[in-house]
Design an enzyme around this catalytic site. Structure first.
Site, PDB file in Angstrom:
ATOM      1  N   HIS A 162       0.838  -1.214   0.000  1.00  0.00           N
ATOM      2  CA  HIS A 162       0.000   0.000   0.000  1.00  0.00           C
ATOM      3  C   HIS A 162       0.870   1.260   0.000  1.00  0.00           C
ATOM      4  CE1 HIS A 162      -3.229  -2.795   1.267  1.00  0.00           C
ATOM      5  NE2 HIS A 162      -2.278  -3.316   2.039  1.00  0.00           N
ATOM      6  N   SER A 283      14.178  21.011 -17.884  1.00  0.00           N
ATOM      7  CA  SER A 283      12.963  21.779 -18.124  1.00  0.00           C
ATOM      8  C   SER A 283      13.329  23.040 -18.887  1.00  0.00           C
ATOM      9  CB  SER A 283      12.327  22.139 -16.783  1.00  0.00           C
ATOM     10  OG  SER A 283      11.477  23.260 -16.928  1.00  0.00           O
ATOM     11  N   LYS A 289      15.495  21.356 -12.734  1.00  0.00           N
ATOM     12  CA  LYS A 289      14.816  20.086 -12.971  1.00  0.00           C
ATOM     13  C   LYS A 289      15.686  19.050 -13.682  1.00  0.00           C
ATOM     14  CE  LYS A 289      11.049  19.054 -12.258  1.00  0.00           C
ATOM     15  NZ  LYS A 289       9.775  19.479 -12.842  1.00  0.00           N
ATOM     16  N   GLU A 296       9.156   7.534 -17.649  1.00  0.00           N
ATOM     17  CA  GLU A 296       7.806   8.104 -17.784  1.00  0.00           C
ATOM     18  C   GLU A 296       7.204   7.738 -19.129  1.00  0.00           C
ATOM     19  OE1 GLU A 296       7.295  12.340 -16.495  1.00  0.00           O
ATOM     20  OE2 GLU A 296       9.395  12.105 -15.967  1.00  0.00           O
TER      21      GLU A 296
END
Ligand code: ARG
Length: 463
Positions: A162, A283, A289, A296
């Protein structure tokens, strides 16, 4: 009379007007099926050799076809071949060029076959090649996972359920979980290959052919394990492609789970790993970043491969026997599934080598979730307490530790004994991360020595 435009079509004899440009574009497949040109030529040569062996065409015809095809091969390979939308698909394009080069022998090539069994053969050959490449890449990917697992065989990290800290595991053990998933994927691709590896040629349009063909000979020439037994089935079903896409979808689903974890672990909030810069991007606006684009994207591409599986299932659903033009739509989903899986594997093989594990961050996370609470309960059971009572006593201890803002091993012996008088000084060995890991020594467990043994077996399984 046929119009001059219509006469360029193979079936011009029966038609009185040509198709519009829109219909031509709508029905043509050459833009995407030309990638099967090698398989198309290989299958045509095997067919021609069979025709000559059976005396259906002459030895001279065969020699002309072989010479012509060698040139066609050359032209395509060097980019000099002129692909034409007017010629609909890869099969017509190659046959027409062959005929232009060698004349009547080229026109005899199509004796005893149809584009229906031709295309089914080409797809199977193409897919077999693709599966062989994927099997090799998958093996290399698993080897990269094992290398990483070995490096971190004893590195403790929190295991989660979880997404809450559950129990200590080693990073190596965690990696071996993925090894198992990809091992099953490898089995699935290898198993699928068996059903891909059957020869449809000889089925002709749907009912077989009147010529004295030798299908076994063609199958052997092309390395097929056998022939498709029923001509209607041979030209019409694409279940092998559906099955392949199902294996791809499961593989990508496993990749998406790994990707999700990599993204999570790389978040500065978690900080368990770093991925080499060559798999990340920055970025355009935020100078700080570093984004894990590759995992992804892999997560995202899982959706498109799952989509291809549904597309093929829907394509085949309720199709009457035998061949229907619907089946031309099998190629783009299938090819994209092949490309996506192949590229994903190539990238991931490299990326696994570029993962740096931050052992301190993992250990720090282990002190934040009472990861050895189950070990304390098991300890009390071994001292004679029934498990349910032990579970409750430890629950109280955890609550007290939480209120004090410490982890279980930071409670004193007296504090622990307040929850259960069975506790003795040996409890602290059990409450340590190393003690917890070392105690799980059975096959499939997370003790470092067990993980090392599992790694040795994994290497053997890879062959
Ligand atoms: N381009 C077609 C396909 O991909 C080849 C088979 C065409 N057969 C036919 N009867 N129109 O399926």
């Amino acid at each position: 009379m046929t119009s001059p435009q219509a006469s360029q079509y193979t079936w011009a004899g029966r038609f009185s007007e040509p198709v519009s440009d829109l219909v031509k574009r709508y029905t043509a497949s050459v833009d995407f099926d030309r990638r099967m040109w090698r398989q198309d030529i290989r299958a045509s040569l095997a067919h021609a050799r069979m025709l000559a062996k059976q005396g259906i065409i002459s030895a001279q015809d065969l020699a002309d076809i072989e010479r012509g095809m060698a040139q066609v091969w050359q032209e395509i390979e060097t980019g000099r071949f002129e692909w034409s939308l007017d010629l609909e698909d890869v099969h017509f394009n190659i046959e027409k060029r062959l005929t232009a080069l060698v004349g009547d022998a080229g026109k005899r090539l199509h004796t005893g076959r149809s584009r229906n069994d031709q295309v089914a053969t080409d797809i199977r050959l193409y897919l077999r090649d693709a599966i062989d490449a994927i099997l090799t890449l998958l093996r290399d990917f698993q080897a990269a996972i094992v290398t990483l697992a070995e490096r971190e065989a004893a590195t403790p990290m929190p295991g989660f359920t979880h997404l809450q800290v559950a129990q200590p595991v080693t990073f190596g053990h965690h990696m071996l979980a993925y090894f198992e998933m990809f091992e099953r994927d490898r089995e699935r691709f290898a198993d699928c290959r068996k059903r891909v590896n059957r020869l449809p040629l000889g089925a002709a349009a749907l009912a077989g052919t009147t010529y004295p063909i030798d299908r076994e000979f063609v199958a052997a020439e092309l390395g097929f394990a056998g022939v498709c037994e029923n001509s209607l089935d041979a030209v019409s079903d694409r279940d092998f492609a559906i099955e392949f896409c199902a294996a791809c979808a499961l593989f990508m689903t496993h990749i998406s789970r790994l990707s999700e974890e990599l993204v999570l672990w790389m978040s500065p909030r978690v900080g368990f790993i770093q991925i080499a810069d060559r798999f990340c991007t920055g970025s355009s606006i935020m100078p700080q970043k570093k984004n894990p684009d590759v995992p992804e994207l892999a997560r995202g591409k899982t959706g498109r491969v799952n989509g291809h599986l549904i597309a093929l299932l829907t394509l085949m659903k309720a199709q009457p026997l035998a061949y229907n033009k619907d089946n031309q739509e099998d190629k783009e989903p299938l090819f994209d599934a092949v490309d996506t899986v192949t590229d994903t594997l190539r990238i991931f093989i490299d990326m696994m080598g570029g993962i740096t594990v931050k052992a301190e961050a993992m250990r720090a996370a282990l002190t934040q979730g009472f990861a050895t609470a189950t070990d304390l309960a098991d300890y009390l059971v071994k001292k004679g307490l029934p498990f349910r009572d032990a579970h409750e006593a430890v629950g109280h201890a955890v609550k007290a530790a939480e209120q004090k803002g410490v982890d279980l091993p930071q409670l004193s012996l007296a504090e622990l004994q307040a929850f259960c008088p069975l506790v003795e000084a040996d409890v602290f060995a059990v409450l340590s991360v190393e003690g917890s890991l070392a105690a799980r020594r059975h096959i499939g467990g997370t003790a470092p020595e067990t993980v090392r043994a599992a790694i040795a077996r994994a290497r053997q399984r890879l062959g």
